[in-house]
Design an enzyme around this catalytic site. Structure first.
Site, PDB file in Angstrom:
ATOM      1  N   ARG A   1       0.829  -1.219   0.000  1.00 21.26           N
ATOM      2  CA  ARG A   1       0.000   0.000   0.000  1.00 21.26           C
ATOM      3  C   ARG A   1       0.859   1.264   0.000  1.00 21.26           C
ATOM      4  O   ARG A   1       0.484   2.270  -0.592  1.00 21.26           O
ATOM      5  CB  ARG A   1      -0.989  -0.005   1.162  1.00 21.26           C
ATOM      6  CG  ARG A   1      -0.363  -0.101   2.526  1.00 21.26           C
ATOM      7  CD  ARG A   1      -1.454  -0.163   3.573  1.00 21.26           C
ATOM      8  NE  ARG A   1      -0.911  -0.515   4.866  1.00 21.26           N
ATOM      9  CZ  ARG A   1      -1.255   0.086   6.001  1.00 21.26           C
ATOM     10  NH1 ARG A   1      -2.137   1.069   5.986  1.00 21.26           N
ATOM     11  NH2 ARG A   1      -0.736  -0.296   7.147  1.00 21.26           N
TER      12      ARG A   1
ATOM     13  N   SER B   1      -5.072   4.584   5.363  1.00 25.06           N
ATOM     14  CA  SER B   1      -4.844   3.144   5.228  1.00 25.06           C
ATOM     15  C   SER B   1      -4.471   2.768   3.804  1.00 25.06           C
ATOM     16  O   SER B   1      -3.564   1.985   3.572  1.00 25.06           O
ATOM     17  CB  SER B   1      -6.106   2.364   5.624  1.00 25.06           C
ATOM     18  OG  SER B   1      -6.315   2.435   7.009  1.00 25.06           O
TER      19      SER B   1
ATOM     20  N   GLU C   1     -19.131   5.017  -0.804  1.00 28.02           N
ATOM     21  CA  GLU C   1     -18.341   4.359  -1.853  1.00 28.02           C
ATOM     22  C   GLU C   1     -19.075   4.282  -3.185  1.00 28.02           C
ATOM     23  O   GLU C   1     -18.459   4.298  -4.248  1.00 28.02           O
ATOM     24  CB  GLU C   1     -17.963   2.940  -1.394  1.00 28.02           C
ATOM     25  CG  GLU C   1     -17.052   2.887  -0.166  1.00 28.02           C
ATOM     26  CD  GLU C   1     -17.786   3.121   1.150  1.00 28.02           C
ATOM     27  OE1 GLU C   1     -19.048   3.140   1.154  1.00 28.02           O
ATOM     28  OE2 GLU C   1     -17.119   3.286   2.178  1.00 28.02           O
TER      29      GLU C   1
ATOM     30  N   ASP D   1      -9.670  -6.603  12.015  1.00 27.66           N
ATOM     31  CA  ASP D   1     -11.023  -6.069  11.834  1.00 27.66           C
ATOM     32  C   ASP D   1     -12.097  -7.112  11.564  1.00 27.66           C
ATOM     33  O   ASP D   1     -13.289  -6.802  11.561  1.00 27.66           O
ATOM     34  CB  ASP D   1     -11.028  -5.013  10.727  1.00 27.66           C
ATOM     35  CG  ASP D   1     -10.630  -3.636  11.269  1.00 27.66           C
ATOM     36  OD1 ASP D   1     -10.797  -3.427  12.479  1.00 27.66           O
ATOM     37  OD2 ASP D   1     -10.162  -2.800  10.492  1.00 27.66           O
TER      38      ASP D   1
ATOM     39  N   ARG E   1      -2.215  -5.148   2.844  1.00 23.59           N
ATOM     40  CA  ARG E   1      -1.985  -4.114   3.849  1.00 23.59           C
ATOM     41  C   ARG E   1      -0.615  -4.207   4.532  1.00 23.59           C
ATOM     42  O   ARG E   1      -0.085  -3.194   5.005  1.00 23.59           O
ATOM     43  CB  ARG E   1      -3.088  -4.257   4.913  1.00 23.59           C
ATOM     44  CG  ARG E   1      -3.090  -3.208   5.983  1.00 23.59           C
ATOM     45  CD  ARG E   1      -4.202  -3.510   6.996  1.00 23.59           C
ATOM     46  NE  ARG E   1      -4.221  -2.522   8.054  1.00 23.59           N
ATOM     47  CZ  ARG E   1      -4.901  -1.374   7.993  1.00 23.59           C
ATOM     48  NH1 ARG E   1      -5.594  -1.089   6.919  1.00 23.59           N
ATOM     49  NH2 ARG E   1      -4.869  -0.513   8.982  1.00 23.59           N
TER      50      ARG E   1
END
Lengths: 277, 317
Positions: free
Chosen positions: B7, B34, B55, B114, B164
């Site tokens: 990322r 993020s 979104e 998450d 990530r």
């Protein structure tokens, strides 16, 4: 005030569009007669009065853009494009047939003059915002016009987009709500009530102009007035009648998307003939 | 072996592209810190659109920007770009092949803490099923850079599946990346392991272990999940006894499915999938723990290969 000649020209074009709509459905097809007819005067005013556009050069960089967020009313846009000369009127006869340039919903990959693929409801205002923001980045002064249905206002994305328009102060865009008060299965107020409309848009930071969507003078005046509003988006809430000028289809949800009997076709043509000035 | 997150490489490459091309615009749905689209925001605030936590609107707005000649990159977690805005991607962007780049960040299980709502186990399947869509799955930060550039150059919709976490660098700066090509990371004679993303480095580990057991494994990085040229895949397995696929994704619709589709019609040719077995993700303390929990390990790849060719059975193609 525009001249009487301009008003008359737009009225004549609107009548021509309605004839095309009826003929496109004809005796063998099912089509969106109601919602195409309800916005015919608005579409005529855009194509034959307001918008910079060149039928011989559909991608003219300086053109104004038109999006039909309520893409199921494609017949009215096809009629306008053919009437303006984007493609031969013979194409209208082939609408929704296999291999036809004119699809059931607007398809920019197949039809000259269509700016975006729309028809999955609720998305046109967002697309219009994107085009408007892109034009602004390039410091172009073209405008973006988008017609939304009042049933379509149930889609949440419309309100995401409405917030975005005012957040980004998109003033090179005009939304027009074709408020014919009917959705596919009946009266909006009795089903899923999207009313009131004006206070909602005002609360979302929009300039709102309310008009009779079949009064060409009012439509033209509203489109011109929208040009003067800076720093916020403008929505024209146009009161319309679904199936306008076609007696059996007026305010009749059955003609949201329907077929005509031979008798109904004759009636529709006679109704329109009687409007001749 | 050095590591770096995809990322960060993604965000840095957006900045480079932004300097080279005024038409690059970036849209974000409140996850810029993020997805690392925030790096672009710092450099080019006038071409960065914070679209809020919305979104669907972001995606259709990007379609409009593409129609106005821009090259928009939209950003959110993979689960949201592919899922929340599926219809917007399908209807306006993909049918008309609009030039929108979709960043599916924190993909797979890489957002380990998450849990299931934020872990995309089926995003590649969803995107792969859409006509006109290109689906790219970088193996490391170095390939990510090349991929973002390739995506920007390509005229049409691209889904980028970005991890990530810090992952091992296994490609080098000088090697080529082209959309649609596959890359052999290790030669072998018996079994072909097709892998992408984080699973390529695990496949290379598995190949080392298999070597000790007398099985020679070829490892191929399939970083373009779509378009996947059938003839290239058929050619890659010619003379081998079996195929193992390895992906950080559901076994339904992802790399395993794509390879099986490419090899359909080949008789008596065993294939085994290493992937997430049609279940959702879950929270964990760290990424490795989660990969282990779902069987996304070198050991699992090794065992899959042993199951197919351990007895040296099967016919060579």
């Amino acid at each position: 005030m525009v001249s009487k000649d301009v008003v008359k020209l737009v009225e004549e074009k609107a009548l021509a569009l309605r004839h095309h709509i009826v003929d496109m459905i004809g005796l063998s097809k099912v089509g969106h007669l109601g919602g195409s007819s309800s916005c015919a005067d608005i579409v005529a005013a855009l194509y034959f009065y307001k918008m910079k556009n060149d039928p011989k050069n559909p991608k003219l960089p300086e053109r104004d853009r038109f999006l039909l967020s309520k893409g199921h009313a494609a017949l009215v846009q096809y009629a306008a494009l053919a009437e303006a000369g984007y493609f031969p009127k013979e194409e209208l006869k082939k609408v929704k047939e296999l291999g036809a340039m004119l699809q059931g919903h607007p398809d920019m990959t197949k039809t000259p003059g269509i700016e975006a693929n729309t028809g999955s409801l609720g998305q046109g205002l967002s697309i219009a915002n994107g085009i408007a923001l892109g034009l602004r980045l390039d410091q172009k002064d073209s405008k973006v016009y988008v017609i939304i249905g009042d049933g379509e206002l149930a889609e949440g994305q419309i309100w995401e987009a409405a917030m975005a328009s005012s957040n980004f102060k998109v003033d090179n865009l005009v939304a027009i709500v074709d408020r014919n008060r009917l959705q596919a299965t009946g009266a909006i107020a009795d089903r899923f009530n999207t009313n009131p409309i004006t206070p909602k848009f005002e609360a979302f930071g929009w300039n709102v102009i309310e008009i009779d969507g079949h009064d060409v003078e009012e439509i033209i005046a509203a489109l011109d007035k929208a040009d003067e509003v800076k720093g916020k988006p403008t929505v024209i809430v146009a009161e319309t009648v679904k199936g306008k000028y076609i007696s059996f289809a007026e305010n009749n949800a059955a003609f949201h998307n329907g077929a005509m009997t031979p008798e109904q076709y004759e009636t529709a043509k006679k109704d329109l003939e009687s409007l001749k000035v | 072996m050095s590591t770096k997150s995809q990322r960060v490489a993604y965000g840095e490459t957006l900045v480079e592209l932004g300097k080279e091309n005024n038409n690059i615009v970036v849209l974000e749905a409140d996850l810029g810190k993020s997805t690392m689209s925030c790096l672009f925001q710092n450099e080019f605030p006038e071409r960065y659109f914070e679209m809020g936590i919305a979104e669907q609107n972001m995606t259709s707005t990007a379609a409009g920007l593409a129609l106005a000649g821009k090259v928009p990159f939209i950003n959110s977690f993979a689960v949201f770009t592919s899922g929340r805005a599926y219809d917007q991607i399908r209807q306006t962007i993909s049918i008309a092949k609009l030039n929108v780049k979709i960043c599916g960040s924190s993909s797979g299980l890489s957002d380990f803490g998450d849990g299931s709502t934020h872990q995309a186990v089926e995003d590649a399947a969803i995107m792969r099923a859409i006509p006109n869509m290109t689906v790219l799955v970088p193996v490391d930060a170095v390939e990510t850079r090349k991929m973002v550039r390739a995506a920007a150059q390509y005229d049409g919709p691209v889904y980028l599946r970005i991890n990530r976490n810090d992952l091992p660098i296994i490609t080098d700066e000088d090697s080529l990346f082209e959309i649609g090509s596959i890359y052999t990371k290790r030669e072998g004679k018996d079994v072909v392991i097709f892998a992408n993303g984080v699973m390529v480095s695990k496949a290379l580990e598995a190949a080392q272990e298999l070597e000790k057991k007398g099985i020679s494994a070829k490892v191929i990085n399939v970083s373009t999940l779509k378009p996947l040229n059938e003839s290239i895949i058929k050619e890659a397995v010619k003379g081998y006894k079996a195929v193992v696929t390895a992906e950080e994704h559901s076994v339904i619709g992802g790399l395993g499915s794509a390879i099986a589709e490419a090899l359909r019609g080949e008789t008596n040719f065993p294939i085994e999938f290493v992937g997430i077995k049609d279940v959702f993700g879950t929270s964990a303390h760290n990424y490795d723990e989660l990969l282990e929990y779902y069987g996304l390990t070198a050991k699992a790849i090794e065992e899959a290969a042993l199951k197919l060719v351990g007895n040296q059975g099967g016919n060579k193609l």
